[in-house]
Motif scaffolding. Structure first.
Motif, PDB file in Angstrom:
ATOM      1  N   ASN A   4     -52.019 -57.329  36.765  1.00  0.00           N
ATOM      2  CA  ASN A   4     -53.474 -57.523  37.294  1.00  0.00           C
ATOM      3  C   ASN A   4     -54.679 -57.001  36.755  1.00  0.00           C
ATOM      4  O   ASN A   4     -55.612 -57.611  36.825  1.00  0.00           O
ATOM      5  CB  ASN A   4     -53.261 -56.877  39.010  1.00  0.00           C
ATOM      6  CG  ASN A   4     -52.323 -57.504  39.889  1.00  0.00           C
ATOM      7  OD1 ASN A   4     -52.135 -58.791  39.671  1.00  0.00           O
ATOM      8  ND2 ASN A   4     -51.749 -56.662  40.741  1.00  0.00           N
ATOM      9  N   LEU A   5     -54.252 -55.652  36.091  1.00  0.00           N
ATOM     10  CA  LEU A   5     -55.380 -55.282  35.243  1.00  0.00           C
ATOM     11  C   LEU A   5     -55.901 -56.077  34.197  1.00  0.00           C
ATOM     12  O   LEU A   5     -57.023 -56.403  33.662  1.00  0.00           O
ATOM     13  CB  LEU A   5     -55.348 -53.910  34.641  1.00  0.00           C
ATOM     14  CG  LEU A   5     -56.158 -53.289  33.702  1.00  0.00           C
ATOM     15  CD1 LEU A   5     -57.308 -53.016  34.476  1.00  0.00           C
ATOM     16  CD2 LEU A   5     -55.487 -52.027  33.142  1.00  0.00           C
TER      17      LEU A   5
ATOM     18  N   MET B 252     -55.664 -59.505  33.971  1.00  0.00           N
ATOM     19  CA  MET B 252     -56.288 -60.759  34.720  1.00  0.00           C
ATOM     20  C   MET B 252     -57.762 -60.289  35.007  1.00  0.00           C
ATOM     21  O   MET B 252     -58.687 -61.056  34.715  1.00  0.00           O
ATOM     22  CB  MET B 252     -55.545 -61.103  35.938  1.00  0.00           C
ATOM     23  CG  MET B 252     -53.984 -61.628  35.609  1.00  0.00           C
ATOM     24  SD  MET B 252     -54.186 -63.131  34.607  1.00  0.00           S
ATOM     25  CE  MET B 252     -54.888 -64.102  35.661  1.00  0.00           C
ATOM     26  N   GLN B 253     -57.940 -59.160  35.564  1.00  0.00           N
ATOM     27  CA  GLN B 253     -59.254 -58.610  35.852  1.00  0.00           C
ATOM     28  C   GLN B 253     -60.082 -58.596  34.568  1.00  0.00           C
ATOM     29  O   GLN B 253     -61.073 -58.824  34.446  1.00  0.00           O
ATOM     30  CB  GLN B 253     -59.353 -57.280  36.620  1.00  0.00           C
ATOM     31  CG  GLN B 253     -58.857 -57.468  38.109  1.00  0.00           C
ATOM     32  CD  GLN B 253     -58.598 -55.979  38.654  1.00  0.00           C
ATOM     33  OE1 GLN B 253     -58.833 -54.938  38.017  1.00  0.00           O
ATOM     34  NE2 GLN B 253     -58.340 -55.964  40.023  1.00  0.00           N
ATOM     35  N   GLU B 254     -59.456 -58.101  33.525  1.00  0.00           N
ATOM     36  CA  GLU B 254     -60.177 -57.943  32.286  1.00  0.00           C
ATOM     37  C   GLU B 254     -60.636 -59.107  31.965  1.00  0.00           C
ATOM     38  O   GLU B 254     -61.680 -59.605  31.231  1.00  0.00           O
ATOM     39  CB  GLU B 254     -59.607 -57.024  31.283  1.00  0.00           C
ATOM     40  CG  GLU B 254     -59.397 -55.511  31.779  1.00  0.00           C
ATOM     41  CD  GLU B 254     -58.440 -54.674  30.691  1.00  0.00           C
ATOM     42  OE1 GLU B 254     -57.763 -55.316  29.908  1.00  0.00           O
ATOM     43  OE2 GLU B 254     -58.648 -53.392  30.858  1.00  0.00           O
ATOM     44  N   SER B 255     -59.542 -60.055  31.814  1.00  0.00           N
ATOM     45  CA  SER B 255     -59.737 -61.540  31.158  1.00  0.00           C
ATOM     46  C   SER B 255     -60.738 -62.037  32.102  1.00  0.00           C
ATOM     47  O   SER B 255     -61.780 -62.902  31.316  1.00  0.00           O
ATOM     48  CB  SER B 255     -58.479 -62.431  31.412  1.00  0.00           C
ATOM     49  OG  SER B 255     -57.465 -61.711  30.720  1.00  0.00           O
ATOM     50  N   LEU B 256     -60.905 -62.050  33.374  1.00  0.00           N
ATOM     51  CA  LEU B 256     -61.877 -62.803  34.132  1.00  0.00           C
ATOM     52  C   LEU B 256     -63.288 -62.127  33.977  1.00  0.00           C
ATOM     53  O   LEU B 256     -64.351 -62.816  33.694  1.00  0.00           O
ATOM     54  CB  LEU B 256     -61.531 -62.496  35.560  1.00  0.00           C
ATOM     55  CG  LEU B 256     -60.418 -63.270  36.180  1.00  0.00           C
ATOM     56  CD1 LEU B 256     -60.128 -63.123  37.781  1.00  0.00           C
ATOM     57  CD2 LEU B 256     -60.692 -64.842  36.018  1.00  0.00           C
ATOM     58  N   GLU B 257     -63.470 -60.961  33.513  1.00  0.00           N
ATOM     59  CA  GLU B 257     -64.530 -60.169  33.142  1.00  0.00           C
ATOM     60  C   GLU B 257     -64.960 -60.744  31.923  1.00  0.00           C
ATOM     61  O   GLU B 257     -66.331 -61.021  31.863  1.00  0.00           O
ATOM     62  CB  GLU B 257     -64.354 -58.742  33.206  1.00  0.00           C
ATOM     63  CG  GLU B 257     -65.746 -57.843  32.942  1.00  0.00           C
ATOM     64  CD  GLU B 257     -66.678 -58.026  34.092  1.00  0.00           C
ATOM     65  OE1 GLU B 257     -67.948 -58.144  34.188  1.00  0.00           O
ATOM     66  OE2 GLU B 257     -66.004 -58.109  35.590  1.00  0.00           O
TER      67      GLU B 257
ATOM     68  N   LYS C 240     -66.423 -64.317  32.550  1.00  0.00           N
ATOM     69  CA  LYS C 240     -67.742 -64.294  33.437  1.00  0.00           C
ATOM     70  C   LYS C 240     -68.938 -63.850  32.283  1.00  0.00           C
ATOM     71  O   LYS C 240     -69.924 -64.497  32.106  1.00  0.00           O
ATOM     72  CB  LYS C 240     -67.827 -63.284  34.357  1.00  0.00           C
ATOM     73  CG  LYS C 240     -66.867 -63.515  35.626  1.00  0.00           C
ATOM     74  CD  LYS C 240     -66.928 -62.592  36.687  1.00  0.00           C
ATOM     75  CE  LYS C 240     -66.119 -62.970  37.677  1.00  0.00           C
ATOM     76  NZ  LYS C 240     -66.027 -61.647  38.602  1.00  0.00           N
TER      77      LYS C 240
END
Length: 170
Positions: A28-29, A31-36, A39
């Motif tokens: 999950n971390l 994925m969040q870093e990848s999405l950031e 963006k």
């Protein structure tokens, strides 16, 4: 194609040099870093996409409605490539310096550098635009052996678009 290259080439080469493992507890971390990252890079992606899109979508419609003109369009699009190449020569050597200015929060220096690049690009683009208006059609006619005199305005419009695209990219 990129996914295939990553899966079949990059990952095996990386694993040969160093063990690559994905900790499932931190997925999950990751994925969040990848999405950031996606963006933050979205605007750069859109500028690149729109540049490629604006040059290639006319080819599609020309091929459908005026397929006999497709060769002319390809030749007339040459100034776009020239302007993009010139902007790359201006922008690339300055990337590290711009990154350092941003990292050090020297926004005034950053803005001055970007302004210099914009002025240089505008000057070069204006020179190319004037050249395309005055000698572009005769030069293309000489090089390619086809009469481009009736395409002078189109040559100027596409060159102006290339200049605008270059300024937006910077």
């Amino acid at each position: 194609t990129n996914i295939i290259v990553v899966v079949l080439y990059d990952i095996p080469k990386a694993r040969a040099l160093q063990g690559v493992t994905i900790d499932k507890a931190n997925i999950n971390l990751y994925m969040q870093e990848s999405l950031e990252i996606m963006k933050k890079c979205f605007s750069v992606c859109m500028v690149s996409f729109l540049g490629a899109f604006s040059l290639n979508i006319p080819r599609y419609f020309i091929d459908i409605h005026h397929h006999d003109q497709l060769g002319y369009f390809g030749i007339i699009a040459t100034p776009v490539t020239l302007v993009v190449l010139l902007v790359t020569f201006i922008l690339q050597p300055n990337i590290v310096r711009l990154s350092r200015y941003l990292g050090a929060k020297k926004y005034d220096d950053f803005n001055k550098e970007v302004f210099k690049m914009m002025c240089g690009t505008f000057g070069i683009g204006l020179g190319v635009l004037i050249a395309m208006y005055t000698v572009g059609a005769p030069l293309l006619s000489t090089v390619f052996g086809v009469d481009f005199s009736e395409y002078r305005n189109e040559l100027v419009v596409i060159t102006f678009g290339a200049l605008a695209s270059a300024l937006v990219a910077i």
